[in-house]
Design a protein around this motif. Structure first.
Motif, PDB file in Angstrom:
ATOM      1  N   PRO A  82       0.831  -1.209   0.000  1.00  0.00           N
ATOM      2  CA  PRO A  82       0.000   0.000   0.000  1.00  0.00           C
ATOM      3  C   PRO A  82       0.866   1.259   0.000  1.00  0.00           C
ATOM      4  CG  PRO A  82      -0.436  -1.400   1.928  1.00  0.00           C
ATOM      5  CD  PRO A  82       0.790  -1.914   1.272  1.00  0.00           C
ATOM      6  N   GLU A  83       0.238   2.355  -0.371  1.00  0.00           N
ATOM      7  CA  GLU A  83       1.002   3.598  -0.450  1.00  0.00           C
ATOM      8  C   GLU A  83       1.464   4.060   0.921  1.00  0.00           C
ATOM      9  OE1 GLU A  83      -1.065   6.894  -2.135  1.00  0.00           O
ATOM     10  OE2 GLU A  83       0.681   8.196  -2.012  1.00  0.00           O
ATOM     11  N   GLU A  84       0.506   4.139   1.837  1.00  0.00           N
ATOM     12  CA  GLU A  84       0.895   4.515   3.196  1.00  0.00           C
ATOM     13  C   GLU A  84       1.094   3.220   3.943  1.00  0.00           C
ATOM     14  OE1 GLU A  84      -1.002   7.973   5.186  1.00  0.00           O
ATOM     15  OE2 GLU A  84      -2.407   7.672   3.549  1.00  0.00           O
ATOM     16  N   ARG A  85       2.256   3.032   4.503  1.00  0.00           N
ATOM     17  CA  ARG A  85       2.508   1.711   5.057  1.00  0.00           C
ATOM     18  C   ARG A  85       3.203   1.781   6.398  1.00  0.00           C
ATOM     19  NH1 ARG A  85       4.434   1.916  -0.510  1.00  0.00           N
ATOM     20  NH2 ARG A  85       6.192   3.326  -0.441  1.00  0.00           N
ATOM     21  N   GLY A  86       3.034   0.720   7.157  1.00  0.00           N
ATOM     22  CA  GLY A  86       3.697   0.615   8.447  1.00  0.00           C
ATOM     23  C   GLY A  86       3.799  -0.846   8.823  1.00  0.00           C
ATOM     24  N   TYR A 127      19.720  -6.774  10.691  1.00  0.00           N
ATOM     25  CA  TYR A 127      18.565  -6.212  11.391  1.00  0.00           C
ATOM     26  C   TYR A 127      17.461  -7.223  11.664  1.00  0.00           C
ATOM     27  CZ  TYR A 127      20.629  -1.686  10.467  1.00  0.00           C
ATOM     28  OH  TYR A 127      21.477  -0.605  10.443  1.00  0.00           O
ATOM     29  N   ALA A 128      17.707  -8.487  11.316  1.00  0.00           N
ATOM     30  CA  ALA A 128      16.650  -9.505  11.417  1.00  0.00           C
ATOM     31  C   ALA A 128      16.009  -9.533  12.798  1.00  0.00           C
ATOM     32  CB  ALA A 128      17.200 -10.867  11.055  1.00  0.00           C
ATOM     33  N   LYS A 129      16.837  -9.378  13.824  1.00  0.00           N
ATOM     34  CA  LYS A 129      16.292  -9.487  15.187  1.00  0.00           C
ATOM     35  C   LYS A 129      16.025  -8.144  15.836  1.00  0.00           C
ATOM     36  CE  LYS A 129      17.860 -14.104  16.064  1.00  0.00           C
ATOM     37  NZ  LYS A 129      19.000 -14.952  16.365  1.00  0.00           N
ATOM     38  N   LYS A 130      16.294  -7.080  15.085  1.00  0.00           N
ATOM     39  CA  LYS A 130      16.023  -5.734  15.612  1.00  0.00           C
ATOM     40  C   LYS A 130      14.535  -5.442  15.491  1.00  0.00           C
ATOM     41  CE  LYS A 130      20.201  -3.985  16.476  1.00  0.00           C
ATOM     42  NZ  LYS A 130      21.228  -4.009  15.443  1.00  0.00           N
ATOM     43  N   LYS A 131      14.070  -4.543  16.342  1.00  0.00           N
ATOM     44  CA  LYS A 131      12.675  -4.147  16.242  1.00  0.00           C
ATOM     45  C   LYS A 131      12.476  -3.219  15.051  1.00  0.00           C
ATOM     46  CE  LYS A 131      11.354  -4.888  20.956  1.00  0.00           C
ATOM     47  NZ  LYS A 131      10.998  -4.373  22.241  1.00  0.00           N
ATOM     48  N   VAL A 132      11.272  -3.263  14.511  1.00  0.00           N
ATOM     49  CA  VAL A 132      10.976  -2.452  13.334  1.00  0.00           C
ATOM     50  C   VAL A 132      11.252  -0.974  13.599  1.00  0.00           C
ATOM     51  CG1 VAL A 132       9.123  -1.682  11.810  1.00  0.00           C
ATOM     52  CG2 VAL A 132       9.311  -4.089  12.421  1.00  0.00           C
ATOM     53  N   SER A 133      10.958  -0.525  14.837  1.00  0.00           N
ATOM     54  CA  SER A 133      11.124   0.890  15.157  1.00  0.00           C
ATOM     55  C   SER A 133      12.575   1.352  15.066  1.00  0.00           C
ATOM     56  CB  SER A 133      10.560   1.176  16.553  1.00  0.00           C
ATOM     57  OG  SER A 133      11.101   0.283  17.490  1.00  0.00           O
ATOM     58  N   MET A 139      14.773   1.547   5.056  1.00  0.00           N
ATOM     59  CA  MET A 139      14.919   0.124   5.406  1.00  0.00           C
ATOM     60  C   MET A 139      13.549  -0.525   5.558  1.00  0.00           C
ATOM     61  SD  MET A 139      17.838   0.330   8.312  1.00  0.00           S
ATOM     62  CE  MET A 139      19.544   0.692   7.967  1.00  0.00           C
ATOM     63  N   GLN A 140      12.639   0.174   6.240  1.00  0.00           N
ATOM     64  CA  GLN A 140      11.291  -0.373   6.420  1.00  0.00           C
ATOM     65  C   GLN A 140      10.620  -0.596   5.074  1.00  0.00           C
ATOM     66  OE1 GLN A 140       8.628   1.302   9.316  1.00  0.00           O
ATOM     67  NE2 GLN A 140      10.285   2.032  10.598  1.00  0.00           N
ATOM     68  N   GLN A 141      10.878   0.342   4.163  1.00  0.00           N
ATOM     69  CA  GLN A 141      10.310   0.229   2.828  1.00  0.00           C
ATOM     70  C   GLN A 141      10.784  -1.052   2.141  1.00  0.00           C
ATOM     71  OE1 GLN A 141       8.863   3.149   1.280  1.00  0.00           O
ATOM     72  NE2 GLN A 141       9.295   2.919  -0.884  1.00  0.00           N
ATOM     73  N   LYS A 142      12.076  -1.353   2.313  1.00  0.00           N
ATOM     74  CA  LYS A 142      12.605  -2.578   1.697  1.00  0.00           C
ATOM     75  C   LYS A 142      11.996  -3.816   2.349  1.00  0.00           C
ATOM     76  CE  LYS A 142      17.097  -1.456   1.889  1.00  0.00           C
ATOM     77  NZ  LYS A 142      18.549  -1.722   1.702  1.00  0.00           N
ATOM     78  N   VAL A 143      11.844  -3.746   3.664  1.00  0.00           N
ATOM     79  CA  VAL A 143      11.222  -4.877   4.368  1.00  0.00           C
ATOM     80  C   VAL A 143       9.811  -5.097   3.838  1.00  0.00           C
ATOM     81  CG1 VAL A 143      10.315  -5.654   6.604  1.00  0.00           C
ATOM     82  CG2 VAL A 143      12.592  -4.635   6.472  1.00  0.00           C
ATOM     83  N   GLN A 144       9.085  -3.998   3.634  1.00  0.00           N
ATOM     84  CA  GLN A 144       7.712  -4.129   3.151  1.00  0.00           C
ATOM     85  C   GLN A 144       7.641  -4.687   1.740  1.00  0.00           C
ATOM     86  OE1 GLN A 144       7.177  -0.263   4.329  1.00  0.00           O
ATOM     87  NE2 GLN A 144       5.926  -0.750   6.098  1.00  0.00           N
TER      88      GLN A 144
ATOM     89  N   ASN B 202      -1.169   2.244  11.493  1.00  0.00           N
ATOM     90  CA  ASN B 202       0.070   2.043  10.724  1.00  0.00           C
ATOM     91  C   ASN B 202      -0.203   1.412   9.362  1.00  0.00           C
ATOM     92  OD1 ASN B 202      -0.176  -0.716  11.051  1.00  0.00           O
ATOM     93  ND2 ASN B 202       1.428  -0.898  12.564  1.00  0.00           N
ATOM     94  N   ARG B 203      -1.461   1.367   8.997  1.00  0.00           N
ATOM     95  CA  ARG B 203      -1.875   0.927   7.664  1.00  0.00           C
ATOM     96  C   ARG B 203      -1.571  -0.536   7.376  1.00  0.00           C
ATOM     97  NH1 ARG B 203      -3.392   5.807   8.303  1.00  0.00           N
ATOM     98  NH2 ARG B 203      -3.737   7.138   6.489  1.00  0.00           N
ATOM     99  N   LEU B 204      -1.148  -1.270   8.375  1.00  0.00           N
ATOM    100  CA  LEU B 204      -0.907  -2.690   8.179  1.00  0.00           C
ATOM    101  C   LEU B 204      -2.224  -3.378   7.846  1.00  0.00           C
ATOM    102  CD1 LEU B 204       1.653  -4.278   8.353  1.00  0.00           C
ATOM    103  CD2 LEU B 204       1.065  -4.951  10.638  1.00  0.00           C
TER     104      LEU B 204
END
Lengths: 306, 415
Positions: A82-86, A127-133, A139-144, B202-204
């Motif tokens: 999605p465009e806006e993502r988290g 970063y596999a074991k790091k928290k998303v925050s 980086m989050q974009q690549k994960v998504q 968070n749009r998830l």
């Protein structure tokens, strides 16, 4: 022409109250192609994507995905960015990926294995074991994007996949998308980066005010807007070439824009120049407008027409 | 595998690790148990440790103890108050009792001690006096004189036997019960609300909704967090049983056991209450979309649930009156009211069943309503749906997302 149809949208319309968000829209997306979905903000792109994904239902019209109406099985063959993502902020990266992978029908073991492989490829293994925050936005974009591809779908719908990425990562994601296309996957990409559409996308649809404004192969669409002119650079008296009507300087470039008389083919002009010893040609190209200009023109037309 | 289970598993695992959950589930019972043990230890130390006092003197000026029988251990007669006081000053005795001349008329006895005199010591001296006053009577009569009422309160309607010393506990039992159960269902349904709000903000949600159906998502969350709530409840119940087992040395806990019928009724009502709450919370979370706002609505809901507490007096003054009857039947107040009425009075089995059925039906209806609102409100961002829109959404389900493949044909330009 590519053989199989991944998405078939026929005459869909959707209204919110009196506002007509999507108006009788029709297009197809084939496997093995990158299909760009363009349009100004609020044109109805997101609504269309949501209807394709069965988040919203069209008021009228039909949508077929991967050979039929969407169901639980086809959902597992679709990836959506999605465009806006988290993501869940307080959960380790690899765990979020594994979870979302299992929701697409992967086994836990397989989902984990693939998550780690993607993290490796995207240079995020540490970063596999790091928290998303703890991850940066890029980086989050690549994960998504990895989550979108994790279950090896047949169709991905990606909304602004390059926003917020640096040039190196943009290149990486482009590669990944091209690879997906080479394997026969269908990609629907909504974006405002026109230059990327020019060299990445195979076909496009442009939506304006909910309706189809342009549709077809990228080259064809551009050629449709081509001026009766060629752009040249070099030495000599270009005005003396038969068939040239007038000369302007190129907008924002070093060349000259030679407008041709009606019925004169650019090929013919090029042949003439090649025979002339007094003309040294360093550049010759059709005056095909950039997509950005076409985009602006279409939107302006729509505004004037309204 | 059904995707609802995957969601349930994820919700459980993510929330069971939360510090707030760990504290509520394990921290609070541990704190309560520790406090109880400390109280028990202190009480035993001050009230029952007679050794601390050592030898005790008594001075008889009335003649009741002139030729004493059954002299308690460590007790010895002193000729005068001055002598006894002298002994106290010199630490020979830890305390002394004085039976004055007019004891028979006044019944007054003075006790003097260096430190706080344990209650047990006074009981011992009482028994000593009674034994000597009643030496002409037969031992059984004396026994009855010492303890004229061996009180046992039998609550007639339920057949529940309560000793008078445990009355205090019986009074508070429903509060303890309700506290335990409500903490279980409230904390977990609040988690549910937070997780919906998080996924929406968070749009998830968009990714989830294209992987599973909204109903699977709702169901998974309710199950996963329900198991979490049960875990918390089990921990608390085990702590309660431990407390009662080890707390038997406390007089007011003696003979008190958690009544099984109340546990079973409680479990049924609070399970239903959890489903009612959690589906409502999910709906609230989906509609409001922010943590603070949804918490405000949630607290209004909690307030409604707690109404029976404000009307506690009615349960004593008019237990079969309209107020209590309404509270025990109205689905939002019935879980607490039923427990209160069961503990303090009685409830016919028909009444309990009627109340449970009303709660069950309301719960099913609300889950259905919430599932509809849920899947429709989840994807509305920026604008909040008005009440009117919510009702419209309930009536016109077909415009919303479903994955039912059967509706493909009738969706085709029908209107």
């Amino acid at each position: 022409m590519p053989s199989t149809t991944a998405i078939k949208v026929e005459h869909i319309s959707k209204s919110y109250g009196s506002f007509r968000a999507v108006d009788d829209l029709t297009f197809e997306v084939y496997s093995g192609e990158i299909f760009a979905m363009l349009g100004p903000n609020g044109a109805g792109k997101s609504t269309t994507i949501r209807m394709i994904l069965d988040i919203l239902k069209p008021d009228t019209g039909t949508i077929e995905i991967l050979g039929g109406r969407i169901n639980d099985a086809t959902k597992n063959r679709i990836g959506y960015l999605p465009e806006e993502r988290g993501l869940y902020r307080s959960v380790p990266v690899a765990d979020v990926m594994t979870y979302l992978g299992t929701l697409k029908g992967l086994s836990r073991v397989e989902a984990r294995k693939r998550s780690l492989a993607y993290l490796e490829r995207f240079d995020l293994a540490a970063y596999a074991k790091k928290k998303v925050s703890e991850l940066s936005k890029g980086m989050q974009q690549k994960v998504q994007l990895a989550v979108t591809l994790l279950h090896d779908p047949d169709l991905i719908i990606i909304d602004e996949p390059f926003s917020g990425l640096d040039p190196v990562n943009t290149l990486l994601i482009e590669e990944v998308i091209k690879e997906f296309r080479a394997k026969g996957g269908a990609i629907v990409m909504s974006t405002h980066q026109m230059y990327q559409v020019e060299y990445l996308a195979d076909r496009l649809v442009m939506i304006n005010k909910g309706a189809q404004a342009l549709y077809g192969r990228v080259g064809e669409v551009r050629a449709r807007f081509a001026l009766p002119a060629v752009i040249v650079e070099g030495e000599g008296d270009f005005a003396s070439i038969p068939g040239v009507e007038r000369i302007e300087t190129e907008d924002g470039g070093h060349g000259m824009l030679l407008y041709l008389q009606k019925g004169v083919e650019p090929d013919h002009v090029l042949a003439q120049m090649a025979q002339r010893p007094d003309i040294a040609l360093s550049r010759f190209q059709l005056a095909v407008p950039r997509l950005t200009d076409i985009f602006i023109e279409v939107v302006e037309q729509g505004r004037n027409g309204a | 595998m059904n995707k609802a289970w995957l969601i349930a598993r994820e919700e459980f695992i993510n929330n069971v690790k939360k510090p707030s959950f760990l504290f509520t589930a394990f921290g609070i019972p541990v704190v309560i148990v520790v406090i109880m043990f400390v109280i028990v230890a202190l009480l035993v130390e001050t009230e029952e440790n007679t050794e601390r006092i050592g030898a005790v003197a008594y001075v008889d000026q009335s003649g009741v103890l002139a030729d004493p029988v059954e002299v308690p251990e460590n007790f010895s007669a002193y000729p005068s108050e001055e002598a006894a006081h002298e002994a106290l000053e010199q630490n020979t005795v830890g305390a002394y009792f004085v039976v004055p001349e007019d004891y028979i008329e006044s019944g007054q006895v003075h006790a003097v001690s260096r430190t706080n005199l344990p209650e047990v010591m006074q009981d011992v001296f009482d028994a000593f006096l009674i034994a000597n006053l009643g030496r002409t009577l037969d031992p059984e009569t004396v026994e009855r004189l010492i303890e004229p009422v061996n009180s046992q309160i039998l609550t007639l309607d339920t057949g529940r036997v309560i000793s008078s010393s445990a009355f205090f506990v019986v009074l508070f039992m429903p509060f303890i019960f309700v506290f335990v159960f409500m903490m279980g269902s409230q904390t977990t349904s609040t988690y549910l609300m937070s997780s919906v709000v998080e996924e929406k903000s968070n749009r998830l949600m968009e990714i989830l909704i294209t992987s599973v159906t909204p109903f699977q998502l709702l169901l998974g969350k309710i199950i996963g967090l329900g198991v979490l709530g049960l875990l918390q409840l089990s921990v608390w119940l085990i702590a309660g049983v431990l407390l009662l087992t080890f707390g038997q040395s406390l007089e007011f806990l003696q003979g008190v056991s958690i009544p099984t019928d109340m546990i079973i009724t409680g479990l049924i009502f609070f399970t239903l209450n959890y489903f009612l709450y959690s589906s409502l919370m999910a709906g609230i979370g989906a509609v409001t979309g922010t943590e603070t706002e949804s918490r405000q609505y949630a607290s209004i809901l909690s307030l409604v649930t707690a109404v029976p507490f404000f009307l506690t007096i009615s349960f004593f003054t008019d237990p079969d009156g309209p107020v209590v009857t309404f509270l025990t039947l109205f689905p939002f107040t019935s879980p607490i009211s039923v427990i209160m009425k069961m503990a303090w009075g009685s409830m016919s089995i028909e009444h309990i069943i009627l109340s449970a059925v009303i709660l069950l039906v309301t719960t099913i209806v609300l889950i259905w309503v919430s599932a509809r609102i849920f899947r429709w409100a989840l994807l509305l961002y920026g604008k909040r749906p008005s009440l009117r829109q919510i009702f419209t959404a309930l009536r016109r389900a077909p415009t919303m997302a479903t994955t039912a493949p059967t509706s493909a044909a009738d969706n085709n330009g029908g209107r």
